[in-house]
Design a protein around this motif. Structure first.
Motif, PDB file in Angstrom:
ATOM      1  N   VAL A  40       0.678  -1.217   0.072  1.00  0.00           N
ATOM      2  CA  VAL A  40       0.000  -0.094   0.044  1.00  0.00           C
ATOM      3  C   VAL A  40       0.795   1.223   0.032  1.00  0.00           C
ATOM      4  CG1 VAL A  40      -1.563   1.444   1.165  1.00  0.00           C
ATOM      5  CG2 VAL A  40      -1.916  -1.050   1.286  1.00  0.00           C
ATOM      6  N   THR A  41       2.106   1.204   0.854  1.00  0.00           N
ATOM      7  CA  THR A  41       2.830   2.393   0.835  1.00  0.00           C
ATOM      8  C   THR A  41       3.314   2.813  -0.584  1.00  0.00           C
ATOM      9  OG1 THR A  41       3.337   1.849   2.985  1.00  0.00           O
ATOM     10  CG2 THR A  41       4.659   3.446   2.005  1.00  0.00           C
ATOM     11  N   GLY A  42       3.721   1.737  -1.275  1.00  0.00           N
ATOM     12  CA  GLY A  42       4.251   2.138  -2.654  1.00  0.00           C
ATOM     13  C   GLY A  42       3.283   2.390  -3.506  1.00  0.00           C
ATOM     14  N   LEU A  43       2.195   1.888  -3.422  1.00  0.00           N
ATOM     15  CA  LEU A  43       0.920   2.101  -4.506  1.00  0.00           C
ATOM     16  C   LEU A  43       0.364   3.541  -4.308  1.00  0.00           C
ATOM     17  CD1 LEU A  43      -1.012  -1.250  -4.207  1.00  0.00           C
ATOM     18  CD2 LEU A  43      -0.091  -0.324  -6.299  1.00  0.00           C
ATOM     19  N   ARG A  44       0.706   4.358  -3.316  1.00  0.00           N
ATOM     20  CA  ARG A  44       0.341   5.628  -3.208  1.00  0.00           C
ATOM     21  C   ARG A  44       0.875   6.328  -4.468  1.00  0.00           C
ATOM     22  NH1 ARG A  44       1.963   9.585   1.856  1.00  0.00           N
ATOM     23  NH2 ARG A  44       2.042  11.482   0.595  1.00  0.00           N
ATOM     24  N   TYR A  45       2.055   6.052  -4.751  1.00  0.00           N
ATOM     25  CA  TYR A  45       2.936   6.743  -5.789  1.00  0.00           C
ATOM     26  C   TYR A  45       2.522   5.767  -7.019  1.00  0.00           C
ATOM     27  CZ  TYR A  45       5.122   9.211  -1.704  1.00  0.00           C
ATOM     28  OH  TYR A  45       5.228   9.727  -0.779  1.00  0.00           O
ATOM     29  N   TRP A  46       2.621   4.752  -7.174  1.00  0.00           N
ATOM     30  CA  TRP A  46       2.673   4.138  -8.343  1.00  0.00           C
ATOM     31  C   TRP A  46       1.265   3.796  -8.851  1.00  0.00           C
ATOM     32  CZ3 TRP A  46       4.954  -0.976  -5.313  1.00  0.00           C
ATOM     33  CH2 TRP A  46       6.229  -0.747  -4.944  1.00  0.00           C
ATOM     34  N   ILE A  47       0.259   4.353  -8.248  1.00  0.00           N
ATOM     35  CA  ILE A  47      -1.002   4.552  -8.828  1.00  0.00           C
ATOM     36  C   ILE A  47      -1.046   5.588  -9.865  1.00  0.00           C
ATOM     37  CG2 ILE A  47      -3.448   5.368  -8.137  1.00  0.00           C
ATOM     38  CD1 ILE A  47      -3.056   2.304  -7.761  1.00  0.00           C
ATOM     39  N   ARG A  48      -0.115   6.724  -9.424  1.00  0.00           N
ATOM     40  CA  ARG A  48      -0.156   7.789 -10.199  1.00  0.00           C
ATOM     41  C   ARG A  48       0.803   7.752 -11.286  1.00  0.00           C
ATOM     42  NH1 ARG A  48       1.392  12.225  -5.976  1.00  0.00           N
ATOM     43  NH2 ARG A  48       2.058  10.323  -4.709  1.00  0.00           N
ATOM     44  N   GLY A  49       1.599   6.613 -11.370  1.00  0.00           N
ATOM     45  CA  GLY A  49       2.596   6.412 -12.548  1.00  0.00           C
ATOM     46  C   GLY A  49       3.630   7.206 -12.338  1.00  0.00           C
ATOM     47  N   VAL A  50       4.160   7.008 -11.148  1.00  0.00           N
ATOM     48  CA  VAL A  50       5.589   7.769 -10.682  1.00  0.00           C
ATOM     49  C   VAL A  50       6.196   6.794  -9.633  1.00  0.00           C
ATOM     50  CG1 VAL A  50       5.006  10.036 -11.051  1.00  0.00           C
ATOM     51  CG2 VAL A  50       4.695   9.132  -8.858  1.00  0.00           C
ATOM     52  N   PRO A  51       7.544   6.786  -9.661  1.00  0.00           N
ATOM     53  CA  PRO A  51       8.184   5.920  -8.468  1.00  0.00           C
ATOM     54  C   PRO A  51       8.027   6.520  -7.063  1.00  0.00           C
ATOM     55  CG  PRO A  51       9.653   6.432 -10.369  1.00  0.00           C
ATOM     56  CD  PRO A  51       8.431   7.350 -10.499  1.00  0.00           C
ATOM     57  N   THR A  52       8.054   5.909  -6.128  1.00  0.00           N
ATOM     58  CA  THR A  52       8.424   6.397  -4.725  1.00  0.00           C
ATOM     59  C   THR A  52       9.468   7.309  -4.427  1.00  0.00           C
ATOM     60  OG1 THR A  52       9.636   4.672  -3.750  1.00  0.00           O
ATOM     61  CG2 THR A  52       7.203   4.188  -4.144  1.00  0.00           C
ATOM     62  N   VAL A  87      -7.174  12.276 -17.708  1.00  0.00           N
ATOM     63  CA  VAL A  87      -7.918  12.505 -16.323  1.00  0.00           C
ATOM     64  C   VAL A  87      -7.921  13.974 -15.949  1.00  0.00           C
ATOM     65  CG1 VAL A  87      -8.587  12.048 -14.065  1.00  0.00           C
ATOM     66  CG2 VAL A  87      -7.753  10.396 -15.504  1.00  0.00           C
ATOM     67  N   ASP A  88      -8.823  14.787 -16.262  1.00  0.00           N
ATOM     68  CA  ASP A  88      -8.587  16.472 -16.250  1.00  0.00           C
ATOM     69  C   ASP A  88      -7.349  16.611 -17.051  1.00  0.00           C
ATOM     70  OD1 ASP A  88     -10.740  16.364 -14.434  1.00  0.00           O
ATOM     71  OD2 ASP A  88      -9.627  16.881 -12.666  1.00  0.00           O
ATOM     72  N   THR A  89      -6.297  17.375 -16.547  1.00  0.00           N
ATOM     73  CA  THR A  89      -5.274  17.623 -17.178  1.00  0.00           C
ATOM     74  C   THR A  89      -4.077  16.710 -17.150  1.00  0.00           C
ATOM     75  OG1 THR A  89      -4.106  18.914 -15.204  1.00  0.00           O
ATOM     76  CG2 THR A  89      -5.717  20.297 -16.714  1.00  0.00           C
ATOM     77  N   LEU A  90      -4.101  15.638 -16.408  1.00  0.00           N
ATOM     78  CA  LEU A  90      -3.146  14.596 -16.381  1.00  0.00           C
ATOM     79  C   LEU A  90      -3.434  13.209 -17.209  1.00  0.00           C
ATOM     80  CD1 LEU A  90      -2.718  14.666 -12.512  1.00  0.00           C
ATOM     81  CD2 LEU A  90      -1.381  15.729 -14.287  1.00  0.00           C
ATOM     82  N   GLU A  91      -2.335  12.653 -17.329  1.00  0.00           N
ATOM     83  CA  GLU A  91      -2.617  11.264 -17.831  1.00  0.00           C
ATOM     84  C   GLU A  91      -2.243  10.231 -17.178  1.00  0.00           C
ATOM     85  OE1 GLU A  91      -0.595  11.128 -21.806  1.00  0.00           O
ATOM     86  OE2 GLU A  91      -2.188  12.159 -22.673  1.00  0.00           O
ATOM     87  N   LEU A  92      -3.217   9.356 -16.715  1.00  0.00           N
ATOM     88  CA  LEU A  92      -3.061   8.329 -15.641  1.00  0.00           C
ATOM     89  C   LEU A  92      -3.179   6.808 -16.079  1.00  0.00           C
ATOM     90  CD1 LEU A  92      -4.923  10.400 -12.658  1.00  0.00           C
ATOM     91  CD2 LEU A  92      -2.483  10.529 -12.950  1.00  0.00           C
ATOM     92  N   PRO A  93      -2.378   6.118 -15.351  1.00  0.00           N
ATOM     93  CA  PRO A  93      -2.675   4.624 -15.731  1.00  0.00           C
ATOM     94  C   PRO A  93      -3.999   4.182 -15.305  1.00  0.00           C
ATOM     95  CG  PRO A  93      -1.107   4.922 -13.950  1.00  0.00           C
ATOM     96  CD  PRO A  93      -1.412   6.178 -14.483  1.00  0.00           C
ATOM     97  N   GLY A  94      -4.426   3.123 -16.411  1.00  0.00           N
ATOM     98  CA  GLY A  94      -5.773   2.487 -15.734  1.00  0.00           C
ATOM     99  C   GLY A  94      -5.320   1.229 -15.243  1.00  0.00           C
TER     100      GLY A  94
END
Length: 206
Positions: A130-142, A175-182
């Protein structure tokens, strides 16, 4: 502790994983154009802190499988994850921040810990970072050091090796002004975690 929303047969496991899997091909590039596009994207992805999504998660460990619907709400460092099985069975909620985390089962039982991974593994049978997913969900590394990564021509992160996990990103959309992973696929043998983000919401009010 019994597995959460277990899939008792291999056939059932394959059925759910087929729903969360999908064949996609991505042209990976580490050339200067990809890096330049990534440097433009990265600050925006790291800076937005208020978001939520509704989706699904499946965890596979050898011949065992778990699955659930997932509603993740993030407000700065505070987060709330709501998970539930088919027809709402086995609902549970994970609330946490940088100080600590609580897990509330459907019967009202509350468990406390300092790390979300500890609660999920002990009380739901899940091993999800979960801790890492907070960042990975957005498509960036921790913020910690990563081992390797790959970008596509548009500067999207498509593969990352970090904290012992091999993470694949795809199905990017605006998604709004960003491009996010699905979709994310995380692998750390013998575990495979698949997450589909079906509906994103940015800066939504509580």
């Amino acid at each position: 502790m019994a597995a959460f929303f277990p899939l008792r047969s291999i056939a059932s496991s394959l059925l759910v994983l087929a729903l969360l899997t999908g064949c996609t091909t991505t042209s990976e590039s580490l050339g200067p154009e990809s890096e330049a596009a990534w440097r433009v994207r990265q600050p925006a992805l790291e800076s937005f802190q208020n978001w939520e999504f509704i989706g699904r998660v499946a965890v596979q460990r050898e011949e065992e499988g778990w699955f659930a619907s997932l509603h993740w709400k993030q407000r700065g460092t505070a987060y709330r994850l709501q998970v539930s099985g088919p027809a709402g069975q086995g609902a549970a909620r994970l609330n946490g921040d940088d100080v600590g985390v609580s897990l509330i089962r459907g019967d009202g039982t509350v468990y406390l810990a300092s790390r979300p991974e500890e609660l999920l593994a002990t009380h739901l049978g899940w091993q999800v970072p979960v801790t890492g997913l907070r960042y990975w969900i957005r498509g960036v590394p921790t913020p910690t050091e990563w081992e390797s990564r790959a970008l596509d021509a548009a500067g999207h992160l498509v593969r990352l090796r970090q904290d012992g996990w091999d993470i694949h990103f795809d199905r990017y959309s605006a998604v709004d002004t960003l491009e996010l992973p699905g979709r994310l696929v995380l692998e750390r043998p013998p575990l495979t975690v698949r997450i589909i983000m079906e509906r994103w919401s940015l800066n939504a009010s509580d």
